[in-house]
Write a protein that holds these residues in place. Structure first.
Motif, PDB file in Angstrom:
ATOM      1  N   THR A  44      10.557 -87.817 -63.312  1.00  0.00           N
ATOM      2  CA  THR A  44       9.456 -88.560 -62.939  1.00  0.00           C
ATOM      3  C   THR A  44       8.210 -87.810 -62.655  1.00  0.00           C
ATOM      4  O   THR A  44       8.548 -86.329 -62.829  1.00  0.00           O
ATOM      5  CB  THR A  44       9.632 -89.365 -61.495  1.00  0.00           C
ATOM      6  OG1 THR A  44       8.449 -90.100 -61.371  1.00  0.00           O
ATOM      7  CG2 THR A  44       9.454 -88.291 -60.400  1.00  0.00           C
ATOM      8  N   THR A  80      12.557 -98.956 -60.651  1.00  0.00           N
ATOM      9  CA  THR A  80      12.879-100.370 -60.220  1.00  0.00           C
ATOM     10  C   THR A  80      13.954-101.021 -60.910  1.00  0.00           C
ATOM     11  O   THR A  80      14.852-101.655 -60.230  1.00  0.00           O
ATOM     12  CB  THR A  80      11.366-100.987 -60.368  1.00  0.00           C
ATOM     13  OG1 THR A  80      10.409-100.108 -59.757  1.00  0.00           O
ATOM     14  CG2 THR A  80      11.388-102.570 -59.848  1.00  0.00           C
ATOM     15  N   VAL A 110       5.678-104.593 -57.039  1.00  0.00           N
ATOM     16  CA  VAL A 110       5.846-103.135 -56.830  1.00  0.00           C
ATOM     17  C   VAL A 110       4.950-102.215 -57.824  1.00  0.00           C
ATOM     18  O   VAL A 110       4.566-102.714 -58.797  1.00  0.00           O
ATOM     19  CB  VAL A 110       7.393-102.898 -56.872  1.00  0.00           C
ATOM     20  CG1 VAL A 110       7.912-103.307 -58.490  1.00  0.00           C
ATOM     21  CG2 VAL A 110       7.902-101.529 -56.682  1.00  0.00           C
ATOM     22  N   GLY A 111       4.753-101.096 -57.463  1.00  0.00           N
ATOM     23  CA  GLY A 111       4.479-100.090 -58.342  1.00  0.00           C
ATOM     24  C   GLY A 111       3.214 -99.533 -58.074  1.00  0.00           C
ATOM     25  O   GLY A 111       2.743 -98.492 -58.465  1.00  0.00           O
ATOM     26  N   GLU A 112       2.264-100.315 -57.479  1.00  0.00           N
ATOM     27  CA  GLU A 112       0.562-100.099 -57.097  1.00  0.00           C
ATOM     28  C   GLU A 112       0.309-100.956 -56.090  1.00  0.00           C
ATOM     29  O   GLU A 112       1.074-101.910 -56.043  1.00  0.00           O
ATOM     30  CB  GLU A 112      -0.092-100.138 -58.729  1.00  0.00           C
ATOM     31  CG  GLU A 112       0.384-101.226 -59.386  1.00  0.00           C
ATOM     32  CD  GLU A 112      -0.680-101.531 -60.551  1.00  0.00           C
ATOM     33  OE1 GLU A 112      -1.806-100.925 -60.448  1.00  0.00           O
ATOM     34  OE2 GLU A 112      -0.277-102.026 -61.385  1.00  0.00           O
ATOM     35  N   ASP A 131       5.662-107.662 -50.932  1.00  0.00           N
ATOM     36  CA  ASP A 131       4.509-106.429 -51.425  1.00  0.00           C
ATOM     37  C   ASP A 131       5.504-105.074 -51.098  1.00  0.00           C
ATOM     38  O   ASP A 131       5.535-104.782 -49.918  1.00  0.00           O
ATOM     39  CB  ASP A 131       3.302-106.230 -51.082  1.00  0.00           C
ATOM     40  CG  ASP A 131       2.467-105.066 -51.472  1.00  0.00           C
ATOM     41  OD1 ASP A 131       3.089-104.234 -51.905  1.00  0.00           O
ATOM     42  OD2 ASP A 131       1.294-105.087 -51.030  1.00  0.00           O
ATOM     43  N   TRP A 151       7.600 -98.168 -52.386  1.00  0.00           N
ATOM     44  CA  TRP A 151       8.584 -97.093 -52.327  1.00  0.00           C
ATOM     45  C   TRP A 151       8.347 -96.333 -53.688  1.00  0.00           C
ATOM     46  O   TRP A 151       7.211 -96.439 -54.168  1.00  0.00           O
ATOM     47  CB  TRP A 151       9.963 -97.834 -52.485  1.00  0.00           C
ATOM     48  CG  TRP A 151      10.407 -98.577 -53.720  1.00  0.00           C
ATOM     49  CD1 TRP A 151       9.666-100.057 -54.018  1.00  0.00           C
ATOM     50  CD2 TRP A 151      11.300 -98.469 -54.782  1.00  0.00           C
ATOM     51  NE1 TRP A 151      10.108-100.364 -55.023  1.00  0.00           N
ATOM     52  CE2 TRP A 151      11.129 -99.658 -55.463  1.00  0.00           C
ATOM     53  CE3 TRP A 151      12.012 -97.501 -54.830  1.00  0.00           C
ATOM     54  CZ2 TRP A 151      12.042 -99.794 -56.521  1.00  0.00           C
ATOM     55  CZ3 TRP A 151      12.851 -97.590 -56.025  1.00  0.00           C
ATOM     56  CH2 TRP A 151      12.873 -98.846 -56.843  1.00  0.00           C
ATOM     57  N   THR A 176      10.072 -93.576 -56.846  1.00  0.00           N
ATOM     58  CA  THR A 176      11.369 -92.865 -57.515  1.00  0.00           C
ATOM     59  C   THR A 176      12.219 -92.141 -56.481  1.00  0.00           C
ATOM     60  O   THR A 176      13.414 -92.027 -56.581  1.00  0.00           O
ATOM     61  CB  THR A 176      11.091 -91.990 -58.905  1.00  0.00           C
ATOM     62  OG1 THR A 176       9.954 -92.821 -59.518  1.00  0.00           O
ATOM     63  CG2 THR A 176      12.182 -91.644 -59.535  1.00  0.00           C
ATOM     64  N   GLU A 177      11.637 -91.379 -55.755  1.00  0.00           N
ATOM     65  CA  GLU A 177      12.241 -90.455 -54.919  1.00  0.00           C
ATOM     66  C   GLU A 177      12.818 -91.028 -53.640  1.00  0.00           C
ATOM     67  O   GLU A 177      13.984 -90.864 -52.942  1.00  0.00           O
ATOM     68  CB  GLU A 177      11.193 -89.323 -54.129  1.00  0.00           C
ATOM     69  CG  GLU A 177      10.589 -88.306 -55.444  1.00  0.00           C
ATOM     70  CD  GLU A 177       9.326 -88.842 -56.092  1.00  0.00           C
ATOM     71  OE1 GLU A 177       9.348 -90.243 -56.020  1.00  0.00           O
ATOM     72  OE2 GLU A 177       8.497 -87.907 -56.519  1.00  0.00           O
ATOM     73  N   ASP A 231       1.106 -90.310 -51.038  1.00  0.00           N
ATOM     74  CA  ASP A 231       0.407 -91.484 -50.985  1.00  0.00           C
ATOM     75  C   ASP A 231      -0.519 -91.394 -49.870  1.00  0.00           C
ATOM     76  O   ASP A 231      -0.549 -90.756 -48.722  1.00  0.00           O
ATOM     77  CB  ASP A 231       1.052 -92.672 -50.910  1.00  0.00           C
ATOM     78  CG  ASP A 231       1.497 -93.158 -52.252  1.00  0.00           C
ATOM     79  OD1 ASP A 231       1.527 -92.628 -53.254  1.00  0.00           O
ATOM     80  OD2 ASP A 231       1.984 -94.457 -52.146  1.00  0.00           O
ATOM     81  N   LEU A 255      -1.319 -99.252 -48.286  1.00  0.00           N
ATOM     82  CA  LEU A 255      -1.115 -98.048 -49.326  1.00  0.00           C
ATOM     83  C   LEU A 255      -2.115 -98.053 -50.377  1.00  0.00           C
ATOM     84  O   LEU A 255      -2.559 -99.020 -50.957  1.00  0.00           O
ATOM     85  CB  LEU A 255       0.303 -98.389 -50.064  1.00  0.00           C
ATOM     86  CG  LEU A 255       1.527 -98.283 -49.258  1.00  0.00           C
ATOM     87  CD1 LEU A 255       1.392 -96.710 -48.422  1.00  0.00           C
ATOM     88  CD2 LEU A 255       1.833 -99.246 -48.203  1.00  0.00           C
ATOM     89  N   GLY A 263      -2.674 -95.714 -52.742  1.00  0.00           N
ATOM     90  CA  GLY A 263      -2.535 -94.997 -54.042  1.00  0.00           C
ATOM     91  C   GLY A 263      -2.537 -93.632 -53.613  1.00  0.00           C
ATOM     92  O   GLY A 263      -2.389 -93.116 -52.716  1.00  0.00           O
ATOM     93  N   LYS A 305      -1.230 -93.905 -62.250  1.00  0.00           N
ATOM     94  CA  LYS A 305      -0.440 -94.991 -62.717  1.00  0.00           C
ATOM     95  C   LYS A 305      -1.279 -95.907 -63.595  1.00  0.00           C
ATOM     96  O   LYS A 305      -2.224 -96.876 -63.217  1.00  0.00           O
ATOM     97  CB  LYS A 305      -0.377 -95.977 -61.278  1.00  0.00           C
ATOM     98  CG  LYS A 305       0.642 -95.366 -60.349  1.00  0.00           C
ATOM     99  CD  LYS A 305       2.104 -95.625 -60.896  1.00  0.00           C
ATOM    100  CE  LYS A 305       3.704 -95.135 -59.980  1.00  0.00           C
ATOM    101  NZ  LYS A 305       4.243 -96.358 -59.755  1.00  0.00           N
ATOM    102  N   ARG A 335       4.058 -94.219 -64.089  1.00  0.00           N
ATOM    103  CA  ARG A 335       3.822 -93.142 -63.565  1.00  0.00           C
ATOM    104  C   ARG A 335       3.714 -91.947 -64.495  1.00  0.00           C
ATOM    105  O   ARG A 335       4.592 -91.638 -65.196  1.00  0.00           O
ATOM    106  CB  ARG A 335       4.826 -92.798 -62.404  1.00  0.00           C
ATOM    107  CG  ARG A 335       4.511 -91.559 -61.493  1.00  0.00           C
ATOM    108  CD  ARG A 335       5.426 -91.516 -60.234  1.00  0.00           C
ATOM    109  NE  ARG A 335       5.516 -90.192 -59.720  1.00  0.00           N
ATOM    110  CZ  ARG A 335       6.378 -90.034 -58.547  1.00  0.00           C
ATOM    111  NH1 ARG A 335       7.234 -91.065 -57.928  1.00  0.00           N
ATOM    112  NH2 ARG A 335       6.508 -88.841 -58.135  1.00  0.00           N
TER     113      ARG A 335
END
Ligand code: WTA
Length: 592
Positions: A199, A246, A321-323, A346, A349, A351-352, A437, A449, A451, A458, A463
């Protein structure tokens, strides 16, 4: 911390949990995946089918000499063979790294080399917007710089009209044993590595996030249940590509560990028409639908008539998810797709983190939602919003999100680089995990959240690191320097805006810009295609030579830089103002 261990001494095998255990529970004939190719080819894969294929492939991999702790790379499109390959590796205790099939030859080679993978599993090709993606030729190009790869297994998705290298490449259908075989699953200690997933971060080199067997499986299994409230009768559709986290957690290990039925689709969301996903929801009676805000915004643009052509009444739960999701997209999703009947989760999370940390959890509790907020932490997750010094901020203040306690899905380390792991995640604030974040916790404890606060952008939920893209620019012979920033975009969330200084004697003009765009695309892959490229005379830098990206971003967006006293180390306010002025002029922008 930072090297937390879970269930020390406990043993399990992820493929056993996802397959053998499901079959023992009577789910052999249950559908694991309804698969659909972009060309409407369809396959129905039951748990027993998966089990058979995984055992056969595991057998073939073992015959190639692979054993526990070895690494393999997987470069496959969205076909059932992708989860099969992941599970076959897991069965042998072989560490796999799946590389997103939209990545370039160079990105693939970098990952193969870093992981020291001995075997690559790929396909002849795949379909994307009606065109063939030539995966095998991309893989061949990558392998030119990967002498450590001794064997390549090629799955035939299309016509198989590709070149096989004698002694190295074998067809999937030739190398698997003709009959059913049983491969005893390795008993993995909980804290051994299940997989690596690369990542982007702050440097040019992607990080190899290592996930465990025990903690990871417990965490994805639990969160799949809490957040998606999965039931025996569900048909679950997560639109992510398995090449990203994901897909790993919520198309493969989460759903299979519950023995539920999923949908897997190969192609583009708007091919041949913008109702492809809704057609799929209707055809399979999808009950749970999980996607990214960028996709929702893209579909919003096409208009309500496309979802309205289809019966979406099977849906009961929607996820994103994702942004960050903007309230307008949230409301559209709620009204047009969920018909004001479906709950929206919503899910925040990384990758880590291995799995979802902050999200509504309808299986555990009901509470009012707020469009744009991921709501509350899941059980066992202990976040905090802190200031520059790491002090907790009062509600309503924007700060950095940290996690104060380890959780089971947390990455083990960065593969082969414990020091970098400590530095990236555990050194910014003492004793806590740094998410990178920005967030606000409101008066009622809801998390918003906002960004990334680092150099990660993103693009359509994917990513990317600004440094990676800059490095790709610099490999072009005409480029002296490059700076890349994320620019807000109404559909993609962010797009890449690049500022390049050309080498002396290079002509600026349309042709060089086109060349550079192509160059970056081939270096990194289509997702990294820059949206804007500006040729400039200079880049604003600090005395120590650091590019002032925030300043560039402000100029690019025509916004203010904010508090410039904290902008970059070592630079005075006057210097920054002067640099900004010069940079503006070099871009042909006049005035404040
Ligand atoms: C962002 C994806 C706001 C965030 C699973 C995080 C989100 C990064 C959300 C990780 C959300 C993910 N709301 N932002 N619900 N989910 N993000 O590693 O900036 O591809 O740090 O993992 O995506 O991206 P990654």
């Amino acid at each position: 911390m930072p090297f937390a261990k879970w269930f020390v001494g406990g043993r399990l095998n992820a493929s056993y949990i996802c397959l053998d255990w499901q079959i023992q529970n009577g789910k052999g004939d249950k559908v694991a995946y309804y698969w659909e190719g972009e060309d409407y080819v369809r396959r129905v894969v039951t748990y027993r089918d998966l089990y058979r294929e995984v055992n056969r492939l595991a057998h073939a991999l073992r015959e190639m000499g692979l054993k526990r702790g070895d690494r393999i790379a997987i470069y496959l499109p969205m076909v059932p063979e992708l989860p099969i390959a992941m599970l076959a590796a897991a069965r042998l205790g072989v560490i796999f790294t799946a590389v997103f099939s939209g990545f370039s030859a160079k990105a693939l080679a970098d990952r193969i080399i870093d992981a020291q993978a001995k075997v690559l599993i790929t396909a002849d090709g795949s379909l994307r917007r009606g065109k063939v993606v030539q995966l095998k030729s991309i893989a061949d190009e990558a392998l030119r710089s990967c002498p450590n790869v001794k064997k390549v297994i090629v799955f035939k998705r299309l016509d198989g009209n590709v070149n096989l290298v004698e002694g190295r490449d074998v067809w999937w259908h030739d190398v698997l044993p003709k009959n059913d075989v049983y491969v005893e699953p390795e008993r993995m200690e909980s804290n051994e590595i299940l997989y690596l997933l690369y990542t982007s971060g702050t440097t040019g080199k992607p990080k190899a996030v290592a996930h465990s067997n025990g903690g990871y499986m417990v965490f994805v299994h639990s969160t799949q249940k809490w957040v998606f409230d999965v039931k025996e009768s569900d048909v679950y559709y997560c639109t992510a590509d398995i090449g990203w986290v994901t897909g790993h957690s919520y198309i493969v290990f989460g759903p299979l560990s519950h023995g539920i039925t999923s949908v897997m689709y190969e192609g583009a969301l708007d091919y041949p028409e913008p109702d492809r996903w809704w057609e799929i929801v209707e055809r399979y009676g999808v009950t749970i639908f999980y996607t990214a805000p960028t996709a929702i915004r893209a579909l919003m643009r096409y208009g309500e008539e496309w979802p309205n052509k289809h019966d979406l009444s099977s849906l009961r739960l929607l996820g994103t998810v994702g942004e960050p999701i903007n309230p307008e997209a949230w409301r559209w999703y709620y009204r047009v797709i969920g018909k004001e009947r479906c709950m929206i989760v919503d899910t925040w999370w990384q990758t880590e983190t291995g799995g979802i940390l902050i999200s509504p959890a309808p299986n555990l509790a009901q509470f009012p939602l707020k469009p744009g907020s991921a709501t509350f932490p899941l059980p066992g997750i202990d976040p905090e919003v802190v200031d520059e010094e790491g002090n907790p901020l009062p509600p309503g203040n924007k700060g950095f999100l940290v996690i104060k306690k380890p959780w089971p899905g947390m990455l083990l380390t960065l593969f082969g680089d414990d020091e970098r792991y400590k530095e990236v995640y555990w050194s910014r604030f003492k004793g806590v995990y740094y998410t990178a974040d920005s967030a606000i916790k409101d008066e009622e404890g809801y998390y918003w959240l906002l960004g990334r606060s680092d150099e990660v952008i993103k693009v359509a939920g994917h990513r990317l690191g600004t440094r990676e893209v800059e490095d790709a620019f610099i490999t072009h012979p005409a480029v002296a320097e490059a700076a890349v920033v994320g620019k807000p975009d109404p559909v993609k969330g962010e797009v890449i805006a690049a500022f390049v200084v050309l080498k002396k004697g290079q002509e600026a003009g349309e042709s060089i810009i086109e060349q550079l765009r192509k160059h970056v695309r081939t270096e990194l892959g289509p997702i990294a295609t820059p949206e804007e490229i500006h040729v400039v005379n200079m880049l604003p830098k600090t005395r120590s030579g650091k590019i002032m990206r925030r300043l560039i971003k402000a100029v690019a967006l025509g916004s203010t830089v904010g508090d410039i006293s904290t902008l970059e180390d070592g630079a005075s306010v006057e210097e920054i103002q002067r640099a900004m002025e010069e940079f503006r002029m070099s871009m042909g922008i006049r005035g404040p």
